[in-house]
Design a protein around this motif. Structure first.
Motif, PDB file in Angstrom:
ATOM      1  N   ALA A  60       0.835  -1.210   0.000  1.00 22.23           N
ATOM      2  CA  ALA A  60       0.000   0.000   0.000  1.00 22.23           C
ATOM      3  C   ALA A  60       0.867   1.257   0.000  1.00 22.23           C
ATOM      4  O   ALA A  60       0.585   2.225  -0.712  1.00 22.23           O
ATOM      5  CB  ALA A  60      -0.933  -0.001   1.212  1.00 22.23           C
ATOM      6  N   TYR A  61       1.945   1.251   0.795  1.00 25.00           N
ATOM      7  CA  TYR A  61       2.864   2.394   0.762  1.00 25.00           C
ATOM      8  C   TYR A  61       3.529   2.522  -0.602  1.00 25.00           C
ATOM      9  O   TYR A  61       3.725   3.633  -1.114  1.00 25.00           O
ATOM     10  CB  TYR A  61       3.922   2.281   1.863  1.00 25.00           C
ATOM     11  N   ASP A  62       3.897   1.380  -1.188  1.00 24.81           N
ATOM     12  CA  ASP A  62       4.488   1.425  -2.535  1.00 24.81           C
ATOM     13  C   ASP A  62       3.547   2.124  -3.509  1.00 24.81           C
ATOM     14  O   ASP A  62       3.946   3.018  -4.260  1.00 24.81           O
ATOM     15  CB  ASP A  62       4.758  -0.002  -3.052  1.00 24.81           C
ATOM     16  N   ALA A  63       2.287   1.699  -3.470  1.00 20.25           N
ATOM     17  CA  ALA A  63       1.317   2.260  -4.422  1.00 20.25           C
ATOM     18  C   ALA A  63       1.089   3.746  -4.148  1.00 20.25           C
ATOM     19  O   ALA A  63       1.016   4.561  -5.083  1.00 20.25           O
ATOM     20  CB  ALA A  63      -0.005   1.484  -4.329  1.00 20.25           C
ATOM     21  N   GLY A  64       1.002   4.113  -2.877  1.00 20.97           N
ATOM     22  CA  GLY A  64       0.835   5.533  -2.529  1.00 20.97           C
ATOM     23  C   GLY A  64       2.042   6.348  -2.979  1.00 20.97           C
ATOM     24  O   GLY A  64       1.902   7.467  -3.493  1.00 20.97           O
ATOM     25  N   ALA A  65       3.228   5.772  -2.790  1.00 22.57           N
ATOM     26  CA  ALA A  65       4.455   6.489  -3.170  1.00 22.57           C
ATOM     27  C   ALA A  65       4.494   6.736  -4.670  1.00 22.57           C
ATOM     28  O   ALA A  65       4.964   7.792  -5.120  1.00 22.57           O
ATOM     29  CB  ALA A  65       5.682   5.709  -2.722  1.00 22.57           C
ATOM     30  N   VAL A  66       3.984   5.808  -5.460  1.00 20.93           N
ATOM     31  CA  VAL A  66       3.963   5.994  -6.912  1.00 20.93           C
ATOM     32  C   VAL A  66       3.071   7.182  -7.278  1.00 20.93           C
ATOM     33  O   VAL A  66       3.432   8.026  -8.100  1.00 20.93           O
ATOM     34  CB  VAL A  66       3.478   4.704  -7.620  1.00 20.93           C
ATOM     35  N   ARG A  67       1.933   7.269  -6.603  1.00 21.75           N
ATOM     36  CA  ARG A  67       1.013   8.382  -6.910  1.00 21.75           C
ATOM     37  C   ARG A  67       1.612   9.721  -6.468  1.00 21.75           C
ATOM     38  O   ARG A  67       1.481  10.735  -7.153  1.00 21.75           O
ATOM     39  CB  ARG A  67      -0.342   8.159  -6.218  1.00 21.75           C
ATOM     40  N   ILE A  68       2.257   9.719  -5.303  1.00 20.63           N
ATOM     41  CA  ILE A  68       2.894  10.951  -4.817  1.00 20.63           C
ATOM     42  C   ILE A  68       4.064  11.340  -5.730  1.00 20.63           C
ATOM     43  O   ILE A  68       4.228  12.512  -6.091  1.00 20.63           O
ATOM     44  CB  ILE A  68       3.358  10.775  -3.356  1.00 20.63           C
ATOM     45  N   ALA A  69       4.851  10.340  -6.124  1.00 20.99           N
ATOM     46  CA  ALA A  69       6.007  10.604  -6.997  1.00 20.99           C
ATOM     47  C   ALA A  69       5.561  11.229  -8.315  1.00 20.99           C
ATOM     48  O   ALA A  69       6.244  12.106  -8.864  1.00 20.99           O
ATOM     49  CB  ALA A  69       6.781   9.311  -7.250  1.00 20.99           C
ATOM     50  N   ASP A  70       4.408  10.803  -8.796  1.00 19.31           N
ATOM     51  CA  ASP A  70       3.893  11.349 -10.048  1.00 19.31           C
ATOM     52  C   ASP A  70       3.663  12.858  -9.925  1.00 19.31           C
ATOM     53  O   ASP A  70       4.031  13.632 -10.816  1.00 19.31           O
ATOM     54  CB  ASP A  70       2.592  10.629 -10.408  1.00 19.31           C
ATOM     55  N   ARG A  71       3.067  13.291  -8.819  1.00 19.58           N
ATOM     56  CA  ARG A  71       2.833  14.723  -8.626  1.00 19.58           C
ATOM     57  C   ARG A  71       4.140  15.481  -8.421  1.00 19.58           C
ATOM     58  O   ARG A  71       4.309  16.592  -8.928  1.00 19.58           O
ATOM     59  CB  ARG A  71       1.923  14.945  -7.404  1.00 19.58           C
ATOM     60  N   LEU A  72       5.070  14.884  -7.660  1.00 20.59           N
ATOM     61  CA  LEU A  72       6.358  15.544  -7.417  1.00 20.59           C
ATOM     62  C   LEU A  72       7.126  15.711  -8.726  1.00 20.59           C
ATOM     63  O   LEU A  72       7.707  16.771  -8.996  1.00 20.59           O
ATOM     64  CB  LEU A  72       7.189  14.730  -6.415  1.00 20.59           C
ATOM     65  N   THR A  73       7.110  14.677  -9.539  1.00 18.14           N
ATOM     66  CA  THR A  73       7.796  14.736 -10.838  1.00 18.14           C
ATOM     67  C   THR A  73       7.217  15.850 -11.707  1.00 18.14           C
ATOM     68  O   THR A  73       7.941  16.539 -12.426  1.00 18.14           O
ATOM     69  CB  THR A  73       7.659  13.382 -11.564  1.00 18.14           C
ATOM     70  N   GLY A  74       5.896  16.028 -11.568  1.00 20.34           N
ATOM     71  CA  GLY A  74       5.233  17.094 -12.334  1.00 20.34           C
ATOM     72  C   GLY A  74       5.464  18.492 -11.766  1.00 20.34           C
ATOM     73  O   GLY A  74       4.892  19.457 -12.245  1.00 20.34           O
ATOM     74  N   GLY A  75       6.268  18.582 -10.704  1.00 22.41           N
ATOM     75  CA  GLY A  75       6.621  19.895 -10.175  1.00 22.41           C
ATOM     76  C   GLY A  75       5.714  20.383  -9.061  1.00 22.41           C
ATOM     77  O   GLY A  75       5.870  21.504  -8.565  1.00 22.41           O
ATOM     78  N   GLN A  76       4.760  19.538  -8.638  1.00 22.36           N
ATOM     79  CA  GLN A  76       3.864  19.965  -7.555  1.00 22.36           C
ATOM     80  C   GLN A  76       4.396  19.510  -6.197  1.00 22.36           C
ATOM     81  O   GLN A  76       4.895  18.393  -6.065  1.00 22.36           O
ATOM     82  CB  GLN A  76       2.467  19.380  -7.776  1.00 22.36           C
TER      83      GLN A  76
END
Lengths: 237, 237
Positions: free
Chosen positions: B75-91
């Motif tokens: 679950a943390y892995d999956a959450g981290a992927v979603r968070i990483a997506d926003r961080l990569t996008g500059g948010q």
């Protein structure tokens, strides 16, 4: 109706780490009190300086810096008399505390002197311990780990025993005990795991591996150390 | 430029115990994330509910409640992927944490997954430990006392050894371990010194001597205990 004594934690030093409750109580205060080492500025007051109301009455409790306890206790006695006078007159008094009021704080001495006669409320604050972990950027304690907080002045044998029995530890008030602490950690093979944090969250904050520290440490410094090697806490995305 | 991940401590439950820094970061957030036990409301989100910006994007990380660790880690892995997506996008992403992010908190799992690739900042918060001491109204630790924080699930023999080696202690996450903890304290002759605190600072807070507790304890409960008898901490004005 007597006033209420509020023991208000202000956090580790960055004024932005004050809680909303601390800010509300301080900004409406008519009387504040705070400890100060004799001759020095009060660290607690400096954290709240920007939000002190104009014309607030200030009760400064000067604590003499001596190894003997009696002079300090007399200073608390005298401060408590002045605070009690305001409380008896129906005024609330906000006692400012760096960190948290009941965690190695001087508020506990005021609390002991006044809590039987007046209403006392404690407002918890952010401690330097978790601020130090944030500065280092690694967990303080996880899952079922035992966390032990050790004051620097502890004697060498007891310090060693306490470190052996903990999974994670924080050694507070490093100051002049640095050489002793280094010796204990070195003997236990833990020196390489130790992080040093000085004046956490202040502009003068310093963070480094303990092995890189070459100067003496000030009083407001700590060492953080974890023995745990939880594989789930490794970076592995 | 990637965004920054903020791990923000919200304190023990009373929204007024959020820090100014937490309030600033949350009220300006475009994306927040928080853990929730699968099927339940998120405790962290509930603390910040009143200050969440309209239209903020919410990344809910559902943590399954099983003794096995792998499902939670997935679950943390999956959450981290979603968070990483926003961080990569500059948010920037503000991860909400009850208490302090690095003190028995779930943020450390996100930190481990993301800190190598993105800037991470941790904002410390008030822990339930000092909030519990404030609720009881007695010092947690004074002067040169050793404070040990013990998780309730610890096995009986180890718990006993850790309590013997401490001057003051806090037993966290009491919950279903209450009977075991009572037995240890009783054997050590410390039962009469123990205070029980449930849901510190929330409207449903309960505080009592441990000997008066007759019901089962919830997960968010703790026992505070000090062995010290510092005469200077006695009421004596």
């Amino acid at each position: 109706m007597s006033g209420t004594l509020y023991g208000v934690g202000l956090g580790p030093g960055d004024p932005e780490l004050m809680t909303l409750k601390a800010v509300r109580l301080i900004s409406k205060a008519r009387v504040i009190a705070y400890p100060a080492l004799a001759g020095s500025d009060s660290f607690a007051r400096s954290i709240a300086a920007e939000i002190l109301p104009v014309n607030v009455e200030e009760i400064r409790v000067d604590i003499p810096m001596t190894p003997a306890r009696a002079p300090a206790q007399r200073a608390y006695d005298a401060g408590a008399v002045r605070i009690a006078d305001r409380l008896t007159g129906g005024q609330d008094v906000v006692f400012l505390c760096e960190g948290d009021p009941l965690f190695y704080g001087s508020f506990m001495y005021m609390n002991a002197r006044l809590c039987g006669r007046f209403p006392v409320q404690t407002v918890p604050g952010v401690t330097s311990v978790t601020a130090g972990a944030a500065a280092v950027g690694q967990p303080l304690s996880a899952r079922n780990e035992v966390l032990t907080i050790i004051p620097g002045p502890l004697d060498e044998a007891e310090m060693e025993a306490r470190i052996l029995g903990a999974d994670a530890m924080v050694i507070m008030k490093v100051g002049r005990h640095l050489a002793k602490i280094r010796a204990v950690l070195d003997r236990l093979g833990l020196l390489g795991r130790a992080h040093y944090v000085e004046r956490a969250t202040l502009g003068t904050e310093r963070v480094m591996p303990l092995t890189e520290l070459s100067e003496p440490a000030p009083y407001f410094s700590m060492i953080l150390l974890t023995k745990g090697d939880d594989p789930w806490l490794k970076t592995r995305l």
